[in-house]
Design a protein around this motif. Structure first.
Motif, short mmCIF file in Angstrom:
data_model
loop_
_atom_site.label_atom_id
_atom_site.label_comp_id
_atom_site.label_asym_id
_atom_site.label_seq_id
_atom_site.Cartn_x
_atom_site.Cartn_y
_atom_site.Cartn_z
N ALA A 12 -9.13 -12.26 23.29
CA ALA A 12 -9.72 -11.69 22.07
C ALA A 12 -10.47 -12.76 21.27
O ALA A 12 -11.52 -12.49 20.70
N SER A 13 -9.93 -13.98 21.25
CA SER A 13 -10.60 -15.06 20.52
C SER A 13 -11.93 -15.40 21.18
O SER A 13 -12.90 -15.75 20.48
N MET B 167 -16.64 -5.67 18.12
CA MET B 167 -15.69 -5.88 17.04
C MET B 167 -14.37 -5.16 17.33
O MET B 167 -13.29 -5.71 17.16
N LEU C 177 -2.95 -5.18 9.74
CA LEU C 177 -2.38 -6.12 10.69
C LEU C 177 -1.06 -6.70 10.20
O LEU C 177 -0.13 -6.89 10.97
N GLY D 219 -6.68 -8.28 20.92
CA GLY D 219 -5.82 -9.20 20.17
C GLY D 219 -4.52 -8.57 19.72
O GLY D 219 -3.46 -9.19 19.79
N PHE D 220 -4.58 -7.32 19.27
CA PHE D 220 -3.41 -6.76 18.61
C PHE D 220 -2.79 -5.56 19.32
O PHE D 220 -1.67 -5.20 19.01
N ILE E 120 -12.20 -6.86 19.92
CA ILE E 120 -11.41 -8.00 19.44
C ILE E 120 -10.05 -7.50 18.94
O ILE E 120 -9.01 -8.07 19.27
N TYR E 121 -10.09 -6.42 18.17
CA TYR E 121 -8.84 -5.88 17.64
C TYR E 121 -7.95 -5.34 18.77
O TYR E 121 -6.75 -5.63 18.83
N PHE F 243 -15.56 -1.45 11.49
CA PHE F 243 -14.25 -1.26 12.12
C PHE F 243 -13.57 0.03 11.65
O PHE F 243 -13.09 0.82 12.46
N LEU G 5 -8.47 -3.56 7.49
CA LEU G 5 -8.11 -4.28 8.72
C LEU G 5 -6.99 -5.29 8.48
O LEU G 5 -5.96 -5.25 9.16
N ILE H 194 -9.17 -13.27 11.95
CA ILE H 194 -7.93 -12.49 11.88
C ILE H 194 -6.82 -13.03 12.77
O ILE H 194 -5.67 -13.06 12.35
N ILE H 195 -7.14 -13.48 13.98
CA ILE H 195 -6.05 -13.90 14.87
C ILE H 195 -5.39 -15.19 14.37
O ILE H 195 -4.16 -15.22 14.20
N GLN I 15 -13.83 -11.15 10.20
CA GLN I 15 -13.26 -10.59 11.42
C GLN I 15 -12.86 -11.65 12.43
O GLN I 15 -11.93 -11.46 13.19
N ILE I 16 -13.58 -12.78 12.47
CA ILE I 16 -13.21 -13.75 13.50
C ILE I 16 -12.02 -14.59 13.06
O ILE I 16 -11.49 -15.38 13.83
N ALA J 105 -4.37 -12.70 22.95
CA ALA J 105 -5.02 -13.36 21.82
C ALA J 105 -6.10 -14.34 22.27
O ALA J 105 -7.12 -14.49 21.59
N ALA K 69 -14.20 -12.85 20.00
CA ALA K 69 -14.52 -13.12 18.59
C ALA K 69 -15.55 -14.23 18.49
O ALA K 69 -16.47 -14.16 17.66
#
Lengths: 311, 334
Positions: free
Chosen positions: B305-306, B289, A249, B296-297, B292-293, B270, A245, A158-159, A155-156, B302, B309
């Motif tokens: 969100a980081s 969790m 994305l 970020g999205f 973060i999504y 998630f 997930l 993803i970005i 999960q960490i 971002a 994370a």
């Protein structure tokens, strides 16, 4: 073993008003045993009732899903709920197919699962073999790199992975879905554990016969590891099929979209009203894994619980 | 485990035609006479081993470096940027995102949701799983069927499971509504009211994961020698006393393992949230969790969100470190 040895005077029991501790205990034990025997029957009733409840709680939702997938809207909204649909017509399934390209998505899921799980197993096998049997400096470091990756949650990542894949122009492509998840720390770890348990003499004999590393891997190590390979493959197949997930994305185009992402797309298209249609799609997503699970349960469970045994 | 030098020498010897040149010497580097000649040969074996190693282990390790390690490090870096996803410009803000996260008025809600979700799913999972395991460890007919069914949801897609339960929880025509009406209760608005949406997700999470916990506990139960229970029974311990004084203490290590692993997976869950509530209503099902999504999205922040994370990663790492420390100690003293 039912009575105490004659060392203890037996007639003491009825006469003495205040029986000794030893006798007390014998009597308690005897009573307990009798009570246990009597209790056994109601106890069984309780246990079987609880087990029946468990079976119902676990199975009814799944049965309800499959039954609903055949029901017309009128049956779903009817006020005393009906269990069985009036007919097992495929209307809802047809409607799923007209709302989203479900056939294409099924194909995508099969392709992504096959390629993803297959490559994952091959990469893990080759890496584990090298880590165990090929003698090079810094081998320990390489193993630590694999091991520590187990601790990094996907999960960490993803970005940064998303920006990389987008930068490569891999959004909405199969490689964009598959490649970032290919490296398997878990599979490599399990294969390594297994290889270390193999009889070294066989591989040494093969080496003496002039077999190179590749030959030793495919002709000796792999055939001796079939149960482990099966377990890791099944875990990977289940994981790839259910993965949500990351594909969600990187994919917004139905051409490369796998089933779970398609399911949330359908949810958005249909809303939370047309339950028959939604349940038809849900059935299509769950049924293949359910069948694999029921047929290959033992191997799959062995893989999924392997971490517990080794950890 | 590793190829011994003697074997490597032997392999080299057998590669060449026997006795092709006196310099190669007889196969086997064990004879002292062959030493000076075997040295370059051994180096050649080493070079070839490195090539083989790179070919076999290289791809996997390279993929781990690119798609696991690189993003981990980049994530730390991104967390110090004010940067929107896809934007070409970013501003370095140091720990600004962290400061913002800790002072954000929504953070207490996210933390509370995460903690409640974690406590209920982990605690509930352990209790239900243990109960299930104790039940299925009894000599009952058809317990295999129950075991299979209990474990089945664990292998199913979280999205699909969420979807099917959403139908069951439907406040108007859901199966659960009918069941609740039969016992005289009214159905809460599961989808749209504050505590109920989270409760709904936690119930489904437990349904999906209890079978896994039960399976690990069953393995633990079966590892307890029958002698110990027999001994306890002979000493006059009631079944309940045997359970609390013998069985449960022996399940300690299994419980600890499960506590760690289920906490890790609970903190990372998630799919169910995505399928059932999308973090709502009013952010009441947004865990760390899920945040973060969303950041970020959906919001596209971002950098922020980081930072979230990274905070999640540190929490997960601490939990894992506790486990590793414990396991090490166990190995050390046993």
């Amino acid at each position: 073993m039912l009575t105490r040895p004659s060392g203890t005077p037996a007639p003491a029991t009825p006469n003495v008003p205040n029986p000794g501790a030893v006798l007390d205990r014998t009597e308690i034990r005897r009573r307990q045993r009798r009570r246990a025997r009597l209790r056994r029957i109601p106890m069984d009733v309780v246990l079987y009732t609880v087990m029946a409840a468990v079976v119902l709680v676990m199975s009814v939702p799944l049965i309800w899903m499959v039954l609903a997938s055949f029901k017309a809207p009128g049956e779903i909204y009817s006020v005393p709920l009906t269990w069985l649909p009036e007919s097992f017509a495929l209307t809802n399934y047809r409607e799923v197919a007209s709302a989203i390209p479900i056939g294409r998505m099924f194909f995508n899921s099969v392709l992504i699962t096959t390629l993803g799980a297959g490559l994952k197993v091959i990469l893990g096998l080759a890496c584990a073999y090298a880590l165990v049997f090929v003698d090079v400096p810094l081998k320990k470091t390489a193993f630590v790199v694999v091991l520590f990756a187990l601790l990094i949650p996907g999960q960490i990542t993803i970005i940064p992975n998303y920006t990389l894949i987008a930068g490569l122009g891999w959004l909405n492509t199969y490689q964009g879905i598959i490649i970032p998840g290919l490296a398997s720390a878990f599979g490599t770890f399990l294969f390594r554990q297994h290889f270390r348990s193999l009889p070294v003499s066989v591989l040494e004999a093969a080496e003496l016969d002039g077999a190179g590393h590749l030959r030793r891997l495919w002709r000796f190590a792999v055939p001796m590891s079939v149960p482990t390979i099966a377990a890791v493959s099944l875990v990977s197949i289940v994981g790839e099929w259910n993965e949500y997930l990351w594909p969600m994305l990187v994919v917004d185009n139905p051409t490369t979209m796998p089933l779970p992402v398609g399911l949330t797309l359908l949810q958005r298209v249909e809303g939370l009203q047309n339950w028959g249609v939604l349940m038809a799609a849900t059935t299509l997503v769950t049924l293949p894994i359910l069948v694999i699970f029921l047929v290959l349960q033992r191997r799959l469970v062995a893989g999924l619980t392997a971490g517990a045994v080794t950890g | 485990m590793s190829t011994s030098p003697a074997l490597a020498g032997a392999a080299l010897g057998s590669d060449q035609s026997p006795g092709s040149s006196p310099a190669a010497g007889p196969p086997g580097a064990t004879s002292p006479g062959a030493r000076p000649a075997a040295k370059p040969a051994r180096r050649r074996v080493k070079a070839r081993n490195v090539a083989v190693f790179l070919m076999l282990a290289g791809p996997n390790i390279a993929l781990l470096l690119v798609f696991t390690y690189r993003p981990m490090i980049l994530s730390f870096y991104y967390s110090m940027l004010q940067w929107n996803l896809g934007a070409s410009v970013a501003r370095f803000v140091g720990l600004g995102n962290y400061v913002e996260w800790f002072t954000d008025p929504r953070t207490p809600t996210v933390v509370t949701t995460t903690v409640v979700f974690g406590l209920v799913t982990v605690g509930g999972g352990l209790v239900l799983g243990l109960g299930l395991a104790l039940l299925l460890n009894q000599k009952l007919r058809a317990r295999g069927v129950a075991r299979t069914l209990a474990f089945a949801p664990y292998v199913l897609s979280g999205i699909a499971v969420g979807m099917l339960w959403l139908y069951i929880f439907n406040p108007r025509y859901g199966l659960l509504k009918v069941l609740l009406e039969n016992i005289g209760a009214t159905t809460p608005q599961w989808y749209s009211t504050t505590p109920w949406a989270l409760i709904m997700i936690m119930i489904v999470y437990l349904w999906k994961h209890a079978g896994y916990v039960a399976l690990i506990y069953l393995a633990g139960l079966q590892a307890i020698p029958q002698d110990l229970r027999d001994a306890a029974a002979l000493d006059g311990a009631s079944p309940r006393r045997t359970l609390f004084a013998v069985v449960l203490p022996l399940l300690g290590p299994v419980t600890f393992f499960l506590l760690i692993t289920t906490t890790l997976s609970s903190l990372q869950s998630f799919d169910l949230i995505r399928a059932m509530t999308d973090g709502g209503p009013l952010g009441s099902t947004t865990t760390l969790m899920y945040q973060i999504y969303v950041e970020g999205f959906q919001t596209g922040r971002a950098g922020y969100a980081s930072a979230a994370a990274t905070i999640l990663f540190v929490i997960l790492l601490i939990i894992t470190a506790i486990q590793l420390k414990y396991v090490e100690r166990k190995v050390h003293y046993s």
